[in-house]
Design an enzyme around this catalytic site. Sequence first.
Site, short mmCIF file in Angstrom:
data_model
loop_
_atom_site.label_atom_id
_atom_site.label_comp_id
_atom_site.label_asym_id
_atom_site.label_seq_id
_atom_site.Cartn_x
_atom_site.Cartn_y
_atom_site.Cartn_z
N HIS A 144 -26.87 21.89 0.00
CA HIS A 144 -26.92 22.42 -1.35
C HIS A 144 -25.92 23.56 -1.55
O HIS A 144 -25.77 24.38 -0.64
CB HIS A 144 -28.34 22.92 -1.62
CG HIS A 144 -28.56 23.35 -3.02
ND1 HIS A 144 -28.58 22.47 -4.08
CD2 HIS A 144 -28.76 24.58 -3.54
CE1 HIS A 144 -28.79 23.14 -5.20
NE2 HIS A 144 -28.89 24.42 -4.91
N TYR A 167 -9.35 -3.51 -10.94
CA TYR A 167 -8.97 -2.27 -10.25
C TYR A 167 -7.76 -1.62 -10.91
O TYR A 167 -7.79 -0.46 -11.30
CB TYR A 167 -8.56 -2.58 -8.81
CG TYR A 167 -9.66 -2.85 -7.84
CD1 TYR A 167 -10.11 -1.85 -6.99
CD2 TYR A 167 -10.22 -4.11 -7.72
CE1 TYR A 167 -11.09 -2.08 -6.05
CE2 TYR A 167 -11.21 -4.36 -6.78
CZ TYR A 167 -11.63 -3.35 -5.95
OH TYR A 167 -12.61 -3.59 -5.04
N LYS A 190 -0.07 5.37 -6.02
CA LYS A 190 -1.09 5.35 -7.08
C LYS A 190 -2.01 6.55 -6.96
O LYS A 190 -2.29 7.26 -7.93
CB LYS A 190 -1.86 4.03 -7.01
CG LYS A 190 -2.97 3.81 -8.00
CD LYS A 190 -4.30 4.38 -7.61
CE LYS A 190 -4.81 4.08 -6.26
NZ LYS A 190 -5.28 2.73 -6.00
N GLU A 228 -25.60 15.66 -2.28
CA GLU A 228 -27.01 15.86 -1.92
C GLU A 228 -27.92 14.91 -2.71
O GLU A 228 -29.02 14.61 -2.28
CB GLU A 228 -27.43 17.31 -2.10
CG GLU A 228 -27.49 17.78 -3.53
CD GLU A 228 -27.94 19.25 -3.65
OE1 GLU A 228 -28.92 19.61 -3.01
OE2 GLU A 228 -27.28 20.01 -4.38
N CYS A 237 -1.56 1.67 -3.09
CA CYS A 237 -2.57 2.72 -2.85
C CYS A 237 -2.00 4.14 -2.80
O CYS A 237 -2.52 5.04 -3.47
CB CYS A 237 -3.29 2.49 -1.53
SG CYS A 237 -3.43 0.81 -0.98
N GLU A 239 -7.50 1.86 -13.09
CA GLU A 239 -6.84 3.01 -12.45
C GLU A 239 -5.67 3.50 -13.31
O GLU A 239 -5.54 4.69 -13.58
CB GLU A 239 -6.38 2.63 -11.05
CG GLU A 239 -7.57 2.41 -10.10
CD GLU A 239 -7.19 2.04 -8.69
OE1 GLU A 239 -6.02 1.65 -8.45
OE2 GLU A 239 -8.07 2.13 -7.80
N CYS A 299 0.82 -1.21 0.00
CA CYS A 299 0.00 0.00 0.00
C CYS A 299 0.86 1.26 0.00
O CYS A 299 0.64 2.17 -0.80
CB CYS A 299 -0.93 -0.02 1.21
SG CYS A 299 -1.91 1.46 1.33
P1 NDP Z 1 -8.65 -7.67 -10.18
O1 NDP Z 1 -9.01 -8.94 -9.50
O2 NDP Z 1 -9.36 -6.43 -9.83
O3 NDP Z 1 -8.86 -7.86 -11.74
C1 NDP Z 1 -8.17 -8.87 -12.42
C2 NDP Z 1 -8.50 -8.78 -13.88
O4 NDP Z 1 -7.66 -9.66 -14.59
C3 NDP Z 1 -9.92 -9.14 -14.22
O5 NDP Z 1 -10.37 -8.29 -15.23
C4 NDP Z 1 -9.83 -10.58 -14.68
O6 NDP Z 1 -10.74 -10.87 -15.71
C5 NDP Z 1 -8.43 -10.64 -15.27
N1 NDP Z 1 -7.77 -11.92 -15.03
C6 NDP Z 1 -7.74 -12.63 -13.88
N2 NDP Z 1 -7.00 -13.74 -14.02
C7 NDP Z 1 -6.55 -13.74 -15.30
C8 NDP Z 1 -5.77 -14.64 -16.06
N3 NDP Z 1 -5.31 -15.77 -15.53
N4 NDP Z 1 -5.51 -14.31 -17.33
C9 NDP Z 1 -6.00 -13.18 -17.89
N5 NDP Z 1 -6.76 -12.32 -17.22
C10 NDP Z 1 -7.03 -12.58 -15.93
O7 NDP Z 1 -7.08 -7.56 -10.03
P2 NDP Z 1 -6.05 -6.34 -10.06
O8 NDP Z 1 -4.78 -6.93 -10.50
O9 NDP Z 1 -6.62 -5.19 -10.81
O10 NDP Z 1 -5.95 -5.94 -8.53
C11 NDP Z 1 -5.59 -6.92 -7.56
C12 NDP Z 1 -6.26 -6.64 -6.24
O11 NDP Z 1 -5.63 -5.53 -5.63
C13 NDP Z 1 -7.73 -6.27 -6.36
O12 NDP Z 1 -8.55 -7.38 -6.33
C14 NDP Z 1 -7.94 -5.38 -5.18
O13 NDP Z 1 -8.34 -6.14 -4.08
C15 NDP Z 1 -6.58 -4.78 -4.91
N6 NDP Z 1 -6.56 -3.38 -5.37
C16 NDP Z 1 -7.42 -2.50 -4.82
C17 NDP Z 1 -7.44 -1.19 -5.22
C18 NDP Z 1 -8.41 -0.25 -4.61
O14 NDP Z 1 -8.97 -0.56 -3.58
N7 NDP Z 1 -8.67 0.91 -5.22
C19 NDP Z 1 -6.54 -0.69 -6.25
C20 NDP Z 1 -5.68 -1.70 -6.80
C21 NDP Z 1 -5.69 -2.99 -6.36
P3 NDP Z 1 -12.31 -11.21 -15.49
O15 NDP Z 1 -12.64 -10.91 -14.06
O16 NDP Z 1 -13.04 -10.30 -16.43
O17 NDP Z 1 -12.43 -12.61 -15.84
#
Ligand code: NDP
Length: 448
Positions: A437, A177, A50, A442, A47, A181, A42
Amino acid sequence: MAEHYDLFVIGAGSGGVRAARIAAGHGAKVGIAEDYRVGGTCVIRGCVPKKLLVYGAHFAEDIEDAAMFGWDIPEKRFVWPTLRDNVLAEVDRLEGLYRQTLQNNKVDLYEARGRLAGGGKVQLSTGETVTVDKILVAVGAWPFMPDIPGIEHAITSNEVFHLPELPKRVAIAGGGYIANEFAGIFNQFGAHVTIVNRSDTILRGYDEQVRDRLLQISMTKGIDFRFNSTFETIEKMDDGRLHLTMKGCDDMEVDQLVFATGRIPKTDDLGCEVAGVSLDDKGAIKVDEYNQTSAKGVFAVGDVTDRIQLTPVAIREGHAFADTQFGDAPRTVDYDFVPNAVFSHPPVAAVGLTESQARERFGNEVKTYTSDFRAMKNVLANRHERSLYKLVVEPVSDKVVGIHMIGPETPEILQAAAIAVKAGLTKADFDATVALHPTMAEELVLMR
Ligand code: NDP
C-alpha cells in the site's frame, strides 16, 4: 564452391536471431540472411519504436495532470520530428547490438533475400547459393492490405514511424492491437482519430468488460468509432487529403489512412512449393511442436507459422529449436498462459481465460472478482478515468485461471501476476498475500 552451413536461417528477426545465436553457441556453423534490417519487426518497426511513441504520447496527459500536483507549465508544444528522429536513432542503436550479437557468435550475415531452393539449398538475392544441413524459416509476417481501389494511398504501421509530419485527421482501419495503440498515440499528439472496423467490436478475444472500458475511455478522449463499416474507395485529392467512400457509415475526409487489419505470414516467393513446405489456408507454414515443417530439414518459427504472433513467443520457439536440433536437449514451447498487452491509452493487459472462455470450459460455477477503481493519481489530477481489474477463478480447484486489467501500468503489473497464474496459484493464495500500500497493484489481492 558454395558455402556450407549446419544451420541457415532466413530472416534476422526475434526468432531467427535467437535461434542463430543459440545454435552457434552449441557449436554449429550458422549463416543468416536478412533483406532489410537486422532485428525484425519488433525492433525495427513494431514493439520497440511503438512503445517509445506510447511513452512520448503519454506526456500530453502527464503535463496536463501536473497542474494539480503544483507544476506550472505555461506552454506545451509537441515537436514530432524530435520524437521521430530520437526513436529512429534508438532503433539504429538496437540494430547495431543485434548485428554485434551475430558477429560475436560468429554467425555469417548475408544482407540478401533468402529463398528455399529445395535439396538442402538456399538461394540468395545476391546470386549466391548456400548448401545446408538444416534451414530455419523465420521471415515473420506483413501487414494485410485489402484489395480496395486507392489502397496505395493508405499506409500501415510500418510507415507511421517515418511520417514527415503528423496528420491532423487520421482514420485507422481495424479494431485490434495496432489500431487501438496508434489511435491512442495519434490522439495524444492532438490528431482527430476515427477507428473503422468491419465488425461491432474492438480487441476481439479480450475480456468484454475490459474492451467496453477501453471503448468508453477512448470515446471520452475524443476518438471516434465507426463499426460495421468498410471502405469502398480511397481517393487522393489534389491537396493531398484523402476522400474515403464508405459502406456502413458516412464518407470521410482525412489526412492519413492507416490499415491495421491483421498481419499475414510472409510466405510469398519463399520457395515453399519447390522445397515441399506445406502452408495452411492462411498462407502460414505448418509445423509440428518441434517446429518441423512438412519438408525434411526445414523448420520454421515465429509469425510465419501463425501460432501466437508475439515476439517473446518467437524467441522461445527459436531457442527451443536450436536446443533441440543442436544442443541435444529436445524441448517444446508451452503456449498456456501467455501474457499479452495492448499499449493503448490506458493500456490493457491479460493472461489466461476470459470469463466467457472459462464459463465454456468449467460451466457457470466459475467465479469472477472485479475491482473498478480510480487510480490515486487520477483522483488528484481530476481525471475521471477508472481502472478495471478482474480475476477469473476455476470453481473446484479455486485456481486463478485468468487476469484481465485496464488502467495505468497494467502491463507492468500483469507480468508479475502472470507468474502466479502460470504457477497455478489459487484465489486463497492471492488473498493470503498482504497488500503493498498504496499501489494500484494491491487491488489484485484485495478483491473479495
Ligand atoms: P489484429 O488481429 O489485432 O486485429 C485485426 C483487426 O482488423 C480486427 O479488428 C479485425 O476485425 C480487422 N480485420 C481483420 N481482417 C480484416 C479484413 N479482411 N478486412 C477488414 N478488417 C479486418 O491485427 P493487428 O493488425 O492490430 O495486429 C497484428 C498482430 O500483431 C496482432 O494479432 C498481434 O499478434 C501483433 N501485435 C501485438 C502487439 C502487442 O502485443 N502489444 C502490438 C501490435 C501488434 P474483427 O476481429 O472485429 O472482425
